[in-house]
Write a protein that holds these residues in place. Structure first.
Motif, PDB file in Angstrom:
ATOM      1  N   GLU A   1      -1.288   3.286 -11.851  1.00  0.00           N
ATOM      2  CA  GLU A   1      -0.989   1.860 -11.883  1.00  0.00           C
ATOM      3  C   GLU A   1      -0.691   1.262 -10.513  1.00  0.00           C
ATOM      4  O   GLU A   1      -1.029   0.117 -10.239  1.00  0.00           O
ATOM      5  CB  GLU A   1       0.207   1.641 -12.815  1.00  0.00           C
ATOM      6  N   ASN A   2      -0.036   2.034  -9.641  1.00  0.00           N
ATOM      7  CA  ASN A   2       0.414   1.446  -8.383  1.00  0.00           C
ATOM      8  C   ASN A   2      -0.525   1.692  -7.203  1.00  0.00           C
ATOM      9  O   ASN A   2      -0.181   1.395  -6.065  1.00  0.00           O
ATOM     10  CB  ASN A   2       1.816   1.952  -8.034  1.00  0.00           C
ATOM     11  N   ALA A   3      -1.688   2.260  -7.485  1.00  0.00           N
ATOM     12  CA  ALA A   3      -2.629   2.504  -6.380  1.00  0.00           C
ATOM     13  C   ALA A   3      -3.387   1.220  -6.051  1.00  0.00           C
ATOM     14  O   ALA A   3      -3.552   0.348  -6.897  1.00  0.00           O
ATOM     15  CB  ALA A   3      -3.605   3.603  -6.776  1.00  0.00           C
ATOM     16  N   ILE A   4      -3.825   1.109  -4.816  1.00  0.00           N
ATOM     17  CA  ILE A   4      -4.672  -0.027  -4.428  1.00  0.00           C
ATOM     18  C   ILE A   4      -6.050   0.509  -4.047  1.00  0.00           C
ATOM     19  O   ILE A   4      -6.157   1.470  -3.286  1.00  0.00           O
ATOM     20  CB  ILE A   4      -4.087  -0.791  -3.223  1.00  0.00           C
TER      21      ILE A   4
ATOM     22  N   GLY B   1       0.647   0.115  -3.937  1.00  0.00           N
ATOM     23  CA  GLY B   1       0.288   0.692  -2.649  1.00  0.00           C
ATOM     24  C   GLY B   1       1.469   0.892  -1.725  1.00  0.00           C
ATOM     25  O   GLY B   1       1.328   0.819  -0.511  1.00  0.00           O
ATOM     26  N   ALA B   2       2.664   1.132  -2.292  1.00  0.00           N
ATOM     27  CA  ALA B   2       3.886   1.323  -1.495  1.00  0.00           C
ATOM     28  C   ALA B   2       4.095   0.160  -0.523  1.00  0.00           C
ATOM     29  O   ALA B   2       4.538   0.339   0.610  1.00  0.00           O
ATOM     30  CB  ALA B   2       3.833   2.660  -0.748  1.00  0.00           C
ATOM     31  N   GLY B   3       3.741  -1.045  -0.957  1.00  0.00           N
ATOM     32  CA  GLY B   3       3.968  -2.234  -0.130  1.00  0.00           C
ATOM     33  C   GLY B   3       2.947  -2.421   0.980  1.00  0.00           C
ATOM     34  O   GLY B   3       3.084  -3.308   1.826  1.00  0.00           O
ATOM     35  N   TYR B   4       1.902  -1.603   0.961  1.00  0.00           N
ATOM     36  CA  TYR B   4       0.871  -1.621   2.012  1.00  0.00           C
ATOM     37  C   TYR B   4       0.407  -3.036   2.348  1.00  0.00           C
ATOM     38  O   TYR B   4       0.285  -3.405   3.518  1.00  0.00           O
ATOM     39  CB  TYR B   4      -0.323  -0.779   1.538  1.00  0.00           C
TER      40      TYR B   4
ATOM     41  N   TYR C   1       6.424   6.322  13.183  1.00  0.00           N
ATOM     42  CA  TYR C   1       7.768   5.934  12.749  1.00  0.00           C
ATOM     43  C   TYR C   1       8.534   5.294  13.908  1.00  0.00           C
ATOM     44  O   TYR C   1       9.132   4.222  13.763  1.00  0.00           O
ATOM     45  CB  TYR C   1       8.511   7.161  12.217  1.00  0.00           C
ATOM     46  N   ALA C   2       8.468   5.943  15.076  1.00  0.00           N
ATOM     47  CA  ALA C   2       9.203   5.428  16.241  1.00  0.00           C
ATOM     48  C   ALA C   2       8.675   4.063  16.666  1.00  0.00           C
ATOM     49  O   ALA C   2       9.426   3.218  17.142  1.00  0.00           O
ATOM     50  CB  ALA C   2       9.099   6.417  17.399  1.00  0.00           C
ATOM     51  N   ARG C   3       7.367   3.846  16.489  1.00  0.00           N
ATOM     52  CA  ARG C   3       6.755   2.582  16.936  1.00  0.00           C
ATOM     53  C   ARG C   3       6.667   1.576  15.794  1.00  0.00           C
ATOM     54  O   ARG C   3       5.971   0.578  15.893  1.00  0.00           O
ATOM     55  CB  ARG C   3       5.366   2.851  17.524  1.00  0.00           C
ATOM     56  N   LYS C   4       7.316   1.906  14.672  1.00  0.00           N
ATOM     57  CA  LYS C   4       7.444   0.982  13.535  1.00  0.00           C
ATOM     58  C   LYS C   4       6.102   0.595  12.907  1.00  0.00           C
ATOM     59  O   LYS C   4       5.910  -0.544  12.469  1.00  0.00           O
ATOM     60  CB  LYS C   4       8.208  -0.277  13.950  1.00  0.00           C
ATOM     61  N   VAL C   5       5.173   1.530  12.876  1.00  0.00           N
ATOM     62  CA  VAL C   5       3.919   1.300  12.148  1.00  0.00           C
ATOM     63  C   VAL C   5       4.164   1.678  10.696  1.00  0.00           C
ATOM     64  O   VAL C   5       4.688   2.758  10.417  1.00  0.00           O
ATOM     65  CB  VAL C   5       2.770   2.153  12.734  1.00  0.00           C
ATOM     66  N   LYS C   6       3.800   0.800   9.767  1.00  0.00           N
ATOM     67  CA  LYS C   6       4.208   1.010   8.374  1.00  0.00           C
ATOM     68  C   LYS C   6       3.071   1.348   7.426  1.00  0.00           C
ATOM     69  O   LYS C   6       3.294   1.528   6.231  1.00  0.00           O
ATOM     70  CB  LYS C   6       4.957  -0.222   7.879  1.00  0.00           C
ATOM     71  N   ALA C   7       1.839   1.391   7.931  1.00  0.00           N
ATOM     72  CA  ALA C   7       0.725   1.771   7.053  1.00  0.00           C
ATOM     73  C   ALA C   7      -0.339   2.491   7.867  1.00  0.00           C
ATOM     74  O   ALA C   7      -0.674   2.078   8.982  1.00  0.00           O
ATOM     75  CB  ALA C   7       0.129   0.544   6.372  1.00  0.00           C
ATOM     76  N   TRP C   8      -0.849   3.574   7.286  1.00  0.00           N
ATOM     77  CA  TRP C   8      -1.787   4.449   8.002  1.00  0.00           C
ATOM     78  C   TRP C   8      -2.943   4.800   7.077  1.00  0.00           C
ATOM     79  O   TRP C   8      -2.725   5.208   5.942  1.00  0.00           O
ATOM     80  CB  TRP C   8      -1.026   5.717   8.434  1.00  0.00           C
ATOM     81  N   TRP C   9      -4.180   4.616   7.603  1.00  0.00           N
ATOM     82  CA  TRP C   9      -5.349   5.155   6.896  1.00  0.00           C
ATOM     83  C   TRP C   9      -5.651   6.512   7.502  1.00  0.00           C
ATOM     84  O   TRP C   9      -6.049   6.597   8.668  1.00  0.00           O
ATOM     85  CB  TRP C   9      -6.619   4.346   7.089  1.00  0.00           C
ATOM     86  N   TYR C  10      -5.490   7.548   6.705  1.00  0.00           N
ATOM     87  CA  TYR C  10      -5.968   8.868   7.093  1.00  0.00           C
ATOM     88  C   TYR C  10      -7.223   9.111   6.264  1.00  0.00           C
ATOM     89  O   TYR C  10      -7.823   8.150   5.749  1.00  0.00           O
ATOM     90  CB  TYR C  10      -4.860   9.905   6.822  1.00  0.00           C
TER      91      TYR C  10
ATOM     92  N   ASP D   1      -1.362   6.359  -1.552  1.00  0.00           N
ATOM     93  CA  ASP D   1      -0.995   5.060  -2.118  1.00  0.00           C
ATOM     94  C   ASP D   1      -2.216   4.194  -2.415  1.00  0.00           C
ATOM     95  O   ASP D   1      -2.110   3.202  -3.130  1.00  0.00           O
ATOM     96  CB  ASP D   1      -0.075   4.315  -1.148  1.00  0.00           C
ATOM     97  N   GLY D   2      -3.327   4.561  -1.834  1.00  0.00           N
ATOM     98  CA  GLY D   2      -4.529   3.782  -2.084  1.00  0.00           C
ATOM     99  C   GLY D   2      -5.709   4.371  -1.339  1.00  0.00           C
ATOM    100  O   GLY D   2      -5.580   5.333  -0.576  1.00  0.00           O
ATOM    101  N   ILE D   3      -6.862   3.776  -1.583  1.00  0.00           N
ATOM    102  CA  ILE D   3      -8.087   4.202  -0.911  1.00  0.00           C
ATOM    103  C   ILE D   3      -8.693   2.981  -0.246  1.00  0.00           C
ATOM    104  O   ILE D   3      -8.794   1.915  -0.862  1.00  0.00           O
ATOM    105  CB  ILE D   3      -9.079   4.819  -1.914  1.00  0.00           C
TER     106      ILE D   3
END
Ligand code: ZN
Length: 695
Positions: free
Chosen positions: A228-231, A9-12, A41-50, A154-156
């Motif tokens: 393999e790498n999806a979460i 999950g790209a480190g999610y 990015y500017a506020r350093k959020v590293k994971a997003w559910w769209y 990266d995941g669902i």
């Protein structure tokens, strides 16, 4: 656990916090999405559910598996994921597991069929729910593979992992696919109505739990075998307010997925909720979602809310070994300052979240008891009784600083029991013969078991037993059939020496016991109360009801271990009336039978947890004002910064030798080697602190 979390999950699963922002009806324009990405990015959020679907599960890409809307734009999503990855943001798609309106319109036979009478006011939304046992179940797997494969997510994150209607919570499913499957598996028909008093219905409910879980397992396996790498993350709904209707069992569910949840009664249940999620499945650190909320409006669309509530949610999660995710209803740009505040506070501690918890006390949360032991006249479970018993005992243990993890019904096996020094059963009424035997063996081999209330009087399916599953072993000849509030006569010198008065009451109701062969630590007596204000011509009438007595606290040794049984359901009482006397009595009993893994002088309102992480040990200290723990919780969960009065210095003493201590959350920590102990002192605690010890 962390190996999977780092790789997938790209480190999610190790990001400090996650945000949910997704399309409502229309596709976003690329410029809009780029603005959001730049903001995150500017506020350093590293994971997003769209989401690759409009609200209500209307696919917005050209899926080969499920019908999509005309304006679907596959390229937009591929572009979005690439842009997110360029900014180091893990990208998940939020989906609803159980709704597919376009597919349901084409195949009405795929819809949920609900239990009970068709009531007026059935919503359009109720017709959007589709059953995983219909062909939809297989198509959803293919659809998911498109999302993580062709679109590159990266995941669902699956919401809607429940089997009931939207507006009235009516239970599902009685569709032809489900009824055929049930008949094939058991030879039985699916019952017509929901009635937990009926053994046939309880057997169906049990099968439904297993069947739904098996689908989750097959869905996540299908994806992980091909990407393999999806979460696959699944929102777990068997919690306060959803409970058994959800179809998700309160049982350990091994599967290659991340079991996450939403805050059900923030912040009151959050520690317990993370611990329960970890018991269900510990492939990944746990995660619990909540809204960005503001006390001013108690609403989720107020721009720039005061961060205290969200920080508390995330820090409470961290203390219990998990992370927070957040949704909101105003545009993302309305939360720029809040996101900065969250990132500044949570980034430095993110790598110190989770690991191996200190396994000292196992607290049993029995899903079977919750579903089957207390059934109301309408045939539905009164789940609240079990939540209270567990929640209250959990609060009590936190205040006593005994490290606690949760065990579920199917974890009462030697493999899990033997990891703990003690097991506590708070009014666990439903107990299988096998679980009872395992608990007995656990004690024989040197374990300690504390029971409270009427443990084991029912089978795992809620059938009455002639004699409780543990009664013969413990020497219980009988017990009251109706609950009372007895006065206790303490006989045990140990309890008296620890300051418990010779005559006192514990919180919760009791069913006094008649026992033999054990050590009666306290006897109980009561008269049935007179009606309130029973006036007679010469004053208030005296209580002439006969005095009734029995055993209230009994200890019994078996082999190398021992068990203590409290006739009072102290957990349920403590949840509503956290009496100090009860806490002291339970504390004295535990202190007599167990060694503490560490000692602390932290006040009772400070929760202390300990984690082992590759060569270091990590403590989390959380200021948890008692007023936040009261049940029932009121609706307004917003917190003020002033709710957290800074404490005096707090010390933790360990018998192991540690060389260095520091606090990545800020604050001054001192470490002192004494003759047989290491003493760590934190100068003061406001909301939360992390202390890291290295050898
Ligand atoms: Zn069905």
């Amino acid at each position: 656990m962390n190996i999977l979390a780092k790789r997938n999950g790209a480190g999610y699963a190790l990001t400090p916090y996650r945000i949910e922002f997704r399309p409502q009806r229309d596709l976003h324009k690329r410029e809009e999405l780029k603005d959001v990405l730049d903001l995150l990015y500017a506020r350093k959020v590293k994971a997003w559910w769209y989401s690759v679907a409009a609200r209500g599960s209307i696919p917005l890409f050209r899926s080969k598996a499920l019908p999509f809307r005309e304006d679907a734009d596959t390229e937009l999503y591929r572009w979005l994921v690439e842009e997110a990855h360029d900014r180091g943001i893990a990208m998940f798609s939020w989906e609803y597991l159980n709704t597919a309106p376009l597919a349901a319109a084409q195949h009405p036979e795929w819809r949920f069929r609900y239990f009970g009478e068709e009531k007026a006011g059935r919503s359009t939304r109720d017709d959007h729910f589709v059953c995983y046992n219909s062909p939809y179940g297989e198509l959803l797997k293919q659809y998911c593979l498109e999302v993580v494969g062709e679109l590159g997510f990266d995941g669902i994150w699956f919401d809607g992992c429940y089997m009931h209607s939207d507006h009235s919570g009516r239970m599902a499913c009685r569709c032809s696919y489900c009824t055929d499957k049930y008949r094939q598996a058991t030879g039985q028909s699916v019952p017509e109505t929901v009635d937990y008093r009926n053994a046939g219905f309880r057997r169906f409910a049990d099968w439904r739990y297993d069947d739904f879980t098996a689908y989750w397992r097959s869905l996540s396996r299908y994806i992980r075998e091909r990407k393999e790498n999806a979460i696959i993350a699944l929102n777990y709904f068997n919690r306060i307010g959803h409970d058994e209707r959800s179809g998700s069992p309160l049982r350990r569910m091994p599967m290659d997925a991340m079991i996450a949840s939403e805050s059900c009664s923030k912040p009151y249940q959050l520690l317990l909720q993370h611990r329960t999620l970890r018991a269900l499945n510990d492939n990944y650190p746990t995660e619990v979602w909540d809204y960005f909320r503001d006390a001013a409006q108690h609403a989720s669309d107020v721009p720039e809310p005061e961060p205290a509530s969200m920080l508390f949610h995330a820090r409470c999660s961290a203390t219990a070994g998990g992370y927070a995710s957040f949704g909101f209803e105003a545009p993302p740009s309305s939360y720029a300052e809040l996101m900065s505040a969250l990132s500044a506070a949570l980034d430095p501690i993110a790598e110190y979240v989770g690991g191996e918890p200190e396994r000292c006390i196992a607290l049993v949360l029995s899903g079977a008891t919750k579903d089957y032991a207390y059934v109301k006249d309408d045939g539905c479970p009164d789940a609240w009784q079990t939540w209270k018993a567990v929640h209250g005992m959990h609060n009590l243990l936190n205040s006593l600083h005994w490290p606690t993890e949760i065990l579920l019904d199917n974890m009462l096996t030697p493999d899990f029991l033997n990891r703990f020094k003690a097991v506590i059963l708070p009014d666990v009424r439903c107990l299988s013969d096998a679980s009872a035997a395992h608990l007995q063996q656990y004690v024989e081999r040197g374990g300690f078991v504390l029971l409270s209330g009427a443990c084991g009087i029912l089978t795992e399916l809620g059938e009455e037993r002639k004699r409780g599953a543990l009664d013969e072993w413990f020497g219980i000849k009988g017990r009251d059939t109706a609950p009372s509030r007895p006065l206790l006569d303490i006989r045990d010198p140990g309890l008296l020496a620890s300051g418990i008065p010779s005559s006192c009451m514990l919180t919760g109701t009791a069913m006094l016991m008649r026992t033999e062969g054990g050590e009666v630590l306290a006897a109980g007596r009561y008269r049935k109360p007179m009606p309130r204000h029973s006036w007679s011509p010469d004053g208030i009438a005296a209580n002439t009801n006969p005095l009734h007595s029995g055993d209230a606290i009994v200890r019994k040794s078996h082999g190398n271990g021992a068990a203590v049984w409290l006739a009072s359901n102290v957990g349920a009482g403590y949840a509503e009336h956290p009496s100090l006397r009860t806490r002291e009595a339970v504390g004295a009993i535990l202190g007599r039978h167990l060694e503490r893994p560490f000692r602390t002088d932290a006040p009772a309102n400070v929760v202390v947890t300990r984690w082992e992480q590759e060569g270091r040990t990590v403590f989390h200290l959380l200021n948890m004002p008692q007023s936040l723990l009261h049940l029932p919780a009121n609706g307004n969960s917003a917190i003020y910064p002033e709710d957290f009065t800074p404490t005096r210095p707090i010390s933790i003493r360990l018998t192991e030798s540690w060389q260095t201590a520091y606090s990545p959350s800020g604050g001054t920590v001192r470490i002192q080697r004494e003759e047989t102990e290491t003493c760590i002192t934190l100068d003061s605690l406001e909301q939360h602190a992390v202390i890291v010890l290295n050898r």
